[in-house]
Scaffold this motif. Structure first.
Motif, PDB file in Angstrom:
ATOM      1  N   ASP A  21       0.692  -1.132   0.034  1.00 45.99           N
ATOM      2  CA  ASP A  21      -0.181   0.124  -0.029  1.00 45.99           C
ATOM      3  C   ASP A  21       0.867   1.250  -0.073  1.00 45.99           C
ATOM      4  O   ASP A  21       0.228   2.351  -0.084  1.00 45.99           O
ATOM      5  CB  ASP A  21      -0.834  -0.049   1.221  1.00 45.99           C
ATOM      6  CG  ASP A  21      -2.138  -0.958   0.929  1.00 45.99           C
ATOM      7  OD1 ASP A  21      -2.327  -1.377   0.023  1.00 45.99           O
ATOM      8  OD2 ASP A  21      -2.436  -1.438   2.147  1.00 45.99           O
ATOM      9  N   ARG A  22       2.165   1.109   0.071  1.00 42.64           N
ATOM     10  CA  ARG A  22       3.036   2.389   0.121  1.00 42.64           C
ATOM     11  C   ARG A  22       2.876   3.166  -1.207  1.00 42.64           C
ATOM     12  O   ARG A  22       3.310   4.327  -1.199  1.00 42.64           O
ATOM     13  CB  ARG A  22       4.386   1.911   0.212  1.00 42.64           C
ATOM     14  CG  ARG A  22       5.343   2.980   0.459  1.00 42.64           C
ATOM     15  CD  ARG A  22       6.641   2.657   0.910  1.00 42.64           C
ATOM     16  NE  ARG A  22       7.729   3.456   0.673  1.00 42.64           N
ATOM     17  CZ  ARG A  22       8.728   3.630  -0.331  1.00 42.64           C
ATOM     18  NH1 ARG A  22       9.141   2.450  -0.634  1.00 42.64           N
ATOM     19  NH2 ARG A  22       9.461   4.592  -0.662  1.00 42.64           N
ATOM     20  N   SER A  24       1.167   3.946  -5.081  1.00 45.32           N
ATOM     21  CA  SER A  24      -0.103   3.722  -5.900  1.00 45.32           C
ATOM     22  C   SER A  24       0.017   4.214  -7.279  1.00 45.32           C
ATOM     23  O   SER A  24       0.958   5.218  -7.523  1.00 45.32           O
ATOM     24  CB  SER A  24      -1.413   4.487  -5.279  1.00 45.32           C
ATOM     25  OG  SER A  24      -1.171   5.866  -5.641  1.00 45.32           O
ATOM     26  N   SER A  60       5.483   7.123   2.642  1.00 49.76           N
ATOM     27  CA  SER A  60       4.539   6.469   2.190  1.00 49.76           C
ATOM     28  C   SER A  60       3.684   7.288   1.292  1.00 49.76           C
ATOM     29  O   SER A  60       3.735   8.358   0.976  1.00 49.76           O
ATOM     30  CB  SER A  60       3.625   6.189   3.500  1.00 49.76           C
ATOM     31  OG  SER A  60       3.190   7.361   4.151  1.00 49.76           O
ATOM     32  N   ALA A  61       2.435   6.676   0.824  1.00 51.03           N
ATOM     33  CA  ALA A  61       1.393   7.621  -0.173  1.00 51.03           C
ATOM     34  C   ALA A  61       2.215   7.864  -1.235  1.00 51.03           C
ATOM     35  O   ALA A  61       2.010   8.965  -1.959  1.00 51.03           O
ATOM     36  CB  ALA A  61       0.658   8.506   0.397  1.00 51.03           C
ATOM     37  N   CYS A  62       2.985   6.976  -2.056  1.00 51.88           N
ATOM     38  CA  CYS A  62       3.990   7.423  -3.420  1.00 51.88           C
ATOM     39  C   CYS A  62       2.855   7.213  -4.350  1.00 51.88           C
ATOM     40  O   CYS A  62       2.381   6.100  -4.427  1.00 51.88           O
ATOM     41  CB  CYS A  62       5.152   6.494  -3.339  1.00 51.88           C
ATOM     42  SG  CYS A  62       6.136   6.512  -2.021  1.00 51.88           S
ATOM     43  N   ARG A  63       2.610   8.135  -5.249  1.00 49.30           N
ATOM     44  CA  ARG A  63       1.664   8.179  -6.289  1.00 49.30           C
ATOM     45  C   ARG A  63       2.466   8.375  -7.568  1.00 49.30           C
ATOM     46  O   ARG A  63       3.122   9.166  -7.598  1.00 49.30           O
ATOM     47  CB  ARG A  63       0.670   9.023  -5.993  1.00 49.30           C
ATOM     48  CG  ARG A  63      -0.228   8.830  -5.045  1.00 49.30           C
ATOM     49  CD  ARG A  63      -1.449   9.854  -4.740  1.00 49.30           C
ATOM     50  NE  ARG A  63      -1.279  11.082  -4.927  1.00 49.30           N
ATOM     51  CZ  ARG A  63      -0.631  12.090  -4.017  1.00 49.30           C
ATOM     52  NH1 ARG A  63      -0.581  11.588  -2.961  1.00 49.30           N
ATOM     53  NH2 ARG A  63      -0.593  13.322  -4.472  1.00 49.30           N
TER      54      ARG A  63
END
Length: 150
Positions: A21-22, A24, A60-63
């Motif tokens: 989940d790190r 998207s 985290s939350a790498c897009r």
């Protein structure tokens, strides 16, 4: 373009298995552009650069987003990330490559794709780095043509 996006889907699936989940990944490509001609394996190295260089350890939350649009006779494909952006040194290295026949020091991913596009299509086509407040955008510009590239 449709085939190149399928390659990216497979690559993103593998990365998602590694990083969970790190990260998207998404695409915003109008249906009418899917039949556009593309050089084979020209987008995957750009997306791979994002995973390797854009995100610091622990972020985290790498897009990563791939989007495409047609501007007149030009197909513009952007690879957008929310990472750290290009360092002044990395940007200078890439721009130095664009001004010399043998490229600059550093990585070969973007420079190789830029040279390949230039050899096939000539100027003004190729890769450009778009300044944004956070993250980065790598834009590949190609002449818009439909059908398979021979």
């Amino acid at each position: 373009l449709k085939e190149e996006l399928a390659v990216l889907d497979s690559y993103a699936f593998i990365q998602a298995m590694r990083f969970g989940d790190r990260i998207s990944y998404a695409q915003e490509v109008p249906q009418e552009l899917l039949s556009a001609k593309m050089l084979k394996f020209s987008l995957q190295p750009i997306v791979e650069n994002c995973w390797k260089h854009a995100f610091p350890a622990g972020q985290s939350a790498c897009r990563i987003m791939v989007r495409a649009q047609r501007e007149g006779g030009t197909l513009e494909i952007d690879v957008v990330d929310n990472g750290v952006g290009f360092s002044p040194e990395a940007k200078a290295c890439f721009l130095a490559h664009k001004e010399t026949a043998n490229g600059g020091k550093g990585g070969i991913g973007l420079s190789s794709i830029d040279r390949m596009v230039g050899l096939v299509y000539g100027k003004p086509y190729g890769i450009s780095l778009v300044d944004v407040p956070s993250g980065s955008i790598v834009r590949i510009s190609l002449p818009y043509e439909e059908g398979a590239l021979s």
